[in-house]
Design an enzyme around this catalytic site. Structure first.
Site, mmCIF file in Angstrom:
data_model
loop_
_atom_site.group_PDB
_atom_site.id
_atom_site.type_symbol
_atom_site.label_atom_id
_atom_site.label_comp_id
_atom_site.label_asym_id
_atom_site.label_seq_id
_atom_site.Cartn_x
_atom_site.Cartn_y
_atom_site.Cartn_z
ATOM 1 N N GLU A 115 -29.305 14.024 -2.364
ATOM 2 C CA GLU A 115 -29.774 13.475 -3.637
ATOM 3 C C GLU A 115 -30.903 12.478 -3.365
ATOM 4 O OE1 GLU A 115 -28.959 13.894 -6.835
ATOM 5 O OE2 GLU A 115 -27.002 14.897 -6.825
ATOM 6 N N HIS A 153 -31.836 22.411 -6.316
ATOM 7 C CA HIS A 153 -30.680 22.694 -7.162
ATOM 8 C C HIS A 153 -31.050 23.725 -8.234
ATOM 9 C CE1 HIS A 153 -26.983 20.782 -9.370
ATOM 10 N NE2 HIS A 153 -26.756 21.999 -8.955
ATOM 11 N N ASP A 163 -33.533 20.288 -11.262
ATOM 12 C CA ASP A 163 -33.902 19.332 -10.216
ATOM 13 C C ASP A 163 -34.017 20.028 -8.863
ATOM 14 O OD1 ASP A 163 -30.946 19.531 -10.409
ATOM 15 O OD2 ASP A 163 -30.926 18.035 -8.819
HETATM 16 ZN ZN ZN Z 1 -28.729 18.429 -8.792
#
Ligand code: ZN
Length: 246
Positions: A115, A153, A163
């Site tokens: 992330e 993703h 994203d």
């Molecule tokens: Zn994601």
């Protein structure tokens, strides 16, 4: 009869032995267990990149570590390049959710999730991308992940996730060896080239053809969000397939 002397060390090891949970063996109940010494922990074969959609690292960290949210990633990278590890790489983190890539239906089991703290509308700072590149090089060396298997993703969950955003520097990543990329000018796609089949061959979910086109554009043609594959896009897709086949 010799007396057993309980040294503190012996006592500690006895206590630990009594308390250590024994992980149940996974497998067929009733199968004859004849253990082989030839094995090792499973390795990830993909890296999935995300943006957090948050405005602060603290907020993202709270989400990714709260039991009630039931989401996580192996790593979280701050805007300043700070790298936090939240889950052991040998464990299955919960970052991809329902996903599909090249026939794989459980990307969480096959991947390492990263992330990037980013609200989805801001550029990714140089410090953050520099830290990401160092992390990717380390992961790639240890897990021997193929260049084509560094994905977003949105690639593995088209229509459901967007994203990392169109501002993510996929071209820069590919130049460093992470992910595929084709730079114009491209040779035209050959006569009869089927772009839908091409997207599936690259890895995209054929069950959602329109969403797959949008995800492809987001990743490979971020300055043209129109969810259509024009001649240039098809030539780019064909070029990427040739890279994949190398
Ligand atoms: Zn994601």
């Amino acid at each position: 009869m010799p007396r057993l002397s309980l040294t503190p060390l012996l006592l500690l090891s006895l206590l630990l032995g009594a308390c250590a949970p024994v992980a149940p063996r996974q497998g067929l109940a009733g199968a004859e267990w004849v253990p082989s010494p030839n094995f090792e922990p499973r390795r990830a074969n993909y890296v999935i990149l995300h943006h957090t959609s948050n405005n602060s690292l603290e907020r993202a960290l709270h989400t990714l570590t709260s039991p009630e949210r039931a989401v996580s990633s192996h790593y979280l990278i701050g805007r300043d390049g700070r790298v936090l590890q939240l889950v052991d790489e040998g464990q299955r983190a919960w970052h991809a959710g329902l996903s599909w890539w090249g026939g794989q239906t459980d990307m969480n089991s096959a991947s390492i999730g990263i992330e990037l703290d980013n609200n989805g509308e801001e550029p990714f700072p140089r410090e953050q991308i520099d830290a990401l590149l160092v992390l990717l090089a380390d992961i790639q060396t240890r897990h021997r992940i193929p260049q084509a298997n560094f994905l977003g993703h949105a690639d593995v969950a088209p229509g459901r996730k967007v994203d990392p955003s169109a501002l993510f520097p996929w071209r820069q990543l590919a130049a460093a060896g992470f992910g595929l990329w084709c730079e114009p000018p491209f040779a035209p796609a050959p006569e009869g080239f089927d772009p839908a089949l091409g997207l599936t061959a690259l890895g995209y979910d054929p069950a959602r053809p329109e969403a797959a086109v949008a995800a492809f554009k987001l990743h490979f043609v971020p300055d043209d969000p129109e969810p259509l594959l024009n001649d240039d896009d098809q030539a780019r897709l064909h070029c990427l397939l040739q890279q994949l086949a190398r």
